[in-house]
Design an enzyme around this catalytic site. Sequence first.
Site, PDB file in Angstrom:
ATOM      1  N   ASN A   9      17.409  -2.938  51.154  1.00  0.00           N
ATOM      2  CA  ASN A   9      18.283  -3.133  52.315  1.00  0.00           C
ATOM      3  C   ASN A   9      19.567  -2.380  52.007  1.00  0.00           C
ATOM      4  OD1 ASN A   9      19.965  -3.960  54.326  1.00  0.00           O
ATOM      5  ND2 ASN A   9      19.981  -6.133  53.760  1.00  0.00           N
ATOM      6  N   LYS A  11      22.020  -1.870  53.790  1.00  0.00           N
ATOM      7  CA  LYS A  11      23.182  -2.405  54.522  1.00  0.00           C
ATOM      8  C   LYS A  11      23.939  -1.231  55.159  1.00  0.00           C
ATOM      9  CE  LYS A  11      22.991  -6.468  51.673  1.00  0.00           C
ATOM     10  NZ  LYS A  11      23.675  -7.608  51.074  1.00  0.00           N
ATOM     11  N   HIS A  93      19.303 -11.697  58.685  1.00  0.00           N
ATOM     12  CA  HIS A  93      20.011 -11.637  57.405  1.00  0.00           C
ATOM     13  C   HIS A  93      21.255 -12.525  57.476  1.00  0.00           C
ATOM     14  CE1 HIS A  93      22.260 -10.091  54.000  1.00  0.00           C
ATOM     15  NE2 HIS A  93      21.122  -9.606  53.546  1.00  0.00           N
ATOM     16  N   GLU A  95      24.162 -12.046  56.567  1.00  0.00           N
ATOM     17  CA  GLU A  95      25.364 -11.336  57.040  1.00  0.00           C
ATOM     18  C   GLU A  95      25.374 -11.263  58.564  1.00  0.00           C
ATOM     19  OE1 GLU A  95      24.831  -7.902  54.507  1.00  0.00           O
ATOM     20  OE2 GLU A  95      25.261  -9.177  52.773  1.00  0.00           O
ATOM     21  N   GLU A 165      16.974 -15.706  50.507  1.00  0.00           N
ATOM     22  CA  GLU A 165      18.183 -15.072  49.989  1.00  0.00           C
ATOM     23  C   GLU A 165      19.307 -16.102  49.960  1.00  0.00           C
ATOM     24  OE1 GLU A 165      18.036 -10.515  50.445  1.00  0.00           O
ATOM     25  OE2 GLU A 165      19.050 -11.328  52.177  1.00  0.00           O
ATOM     26  N   GLY A 171      25.179 -10.132  46.562  1.00  0.00           N
ATOM     27  CA  GLY A 171      26.310  -9.266  46.240  1.00  0.00           C
ATOM     28  C   GLY A 171      27.295  -9.876  45.265  1.00  0.00           C
ATOM     29  N   SER A 210      21.227 -10.296  44.290  1.00  0.00           N
ATOM     30  CA  SER A 210      21.583  -9.760  42.965  1.00  0.00           C
ATOM     31  C   SER A 210      20.353  -9.481  42.091  1.00  0.00           C
ATOM     32  CB  SER A 210      22.572 -10.686  42.253  1.00  0.00           C
ATOM     33  OG  SER A 210      23.777 -10.794  43.005  1.00  0.00           O
TER      34      SER A 210
HETATM   35  P1  13P Z   1      22.330  -7.734  46.720  1.00  0.00           P
HETATM   36  O1  13P Z   1      21.046  -7.279  46.061  1.00  0.00           O
HETATM   37  O2  13P Z   1      23.374  -6.651  46.779  1.00  0.00           O
HETATM   38  O3  13P Z   1      22.825  -9.030  46.156  1.00  0.00           O
HETATM   39  O4  13P Z   1      21.973  -8.025  48.266  1.00  0.00           O
HETATM   40  C1  13P Z   1      20.885  -8.826  48.559  1.00  0.00           C
HETATM   41  C2  13P Z   1      20.632  -8.741  50.013  1.00  0.00           C
HETATM   42  O5  13P Z   1      21.400  -9.231  50.818  1.00  0.00           O
HETATM   43  C3  13P Z   1      19.437  -8.011  50.458  1.00  0.00           C
HETATM   44  O6  13P Z   1      19.190  -8.218  51.816  1.00  0.00           O
END
Ligand code: 13P
Length: 248
Positions: A9, A11, A93, A95, A165, A171, A210
């Site tokens: 992903n 982002k 997601h 976010e 997640e 992150g 992560s």
């Molecule tokens: P990270 O791997 O940067 O923690 O992000 C995970 C994520 O949100 C994947 O959709």
Amino acid sequence: MRQKIVAGNWKMNGSLVDNEALLKGVVDGTAGLKGVVCCSPYPYLFQMQKALSGTHVAWGAQNLSQYDKGAYTGEVSASMLNDFGCSYVIIGHSERRAIFGETSVMVAEKFKAAKDAGLIPILCLGETLAERESGATFAVVGEQLEAVTGFVGVEALEDAVLAYEPVWAIGTGRTATPEQAQEVHRHLRERIAHLSAEVAGHVRILYGGSVKASNAAELFAMPDIDGGLIGGASLISGDFCEICRAAA
Ligand code: 13P
């Protein structure tokens, strides 16, 4: 045996120049592997289609509209994702839920839009730190799951993908331990099994939060973890390829 999937992903990251090198690195570095997916921002889907067509790497988007077409300024429909050869689309997601106000109803509608168009939804579920600390993890992910199964039916999960997640692990560098993740994955599979044992046996449940080259293998070794949804580490081709190899 469920085929594991490792999905990147990206982002809101990337550029035409950077993506070209990243995609070449992923194609070369994962040769012979199955279940490798990259999800880019919308403007780069054409670039993904050009770079990945005819390779073993699949691609997808990170969101879609719940509507088919019409006066929805700024939105992108499932059929547009089809035009650019997407196989996958990330739905719900954290976010999108937290920053852009996506509700469980919208997430369920988006899931349905993806399925109706023949796309494979990657449905994200996960609790915040406060929810975990108050002992609400199972209730939260259960509600997120059932908002979708209640709308589309459990059979729609059969060839869909779930991604657990935990918000506190995204992150942050703070990964769930393999045992913490496995506990939630097993719980999700058991909930689905109450509705359909067959679907529960087939549905892939990815872990995200992560994941790094250094911790991927121990996470993917857990019996209910069927791969990963990778944020930051999916932007570095060497790291992403190593994570893909850990799932092989
Ligand atoms: P990270 O791997 O940067 O923690 O992000 C995970 C994520 O949100 C994947 O959709």
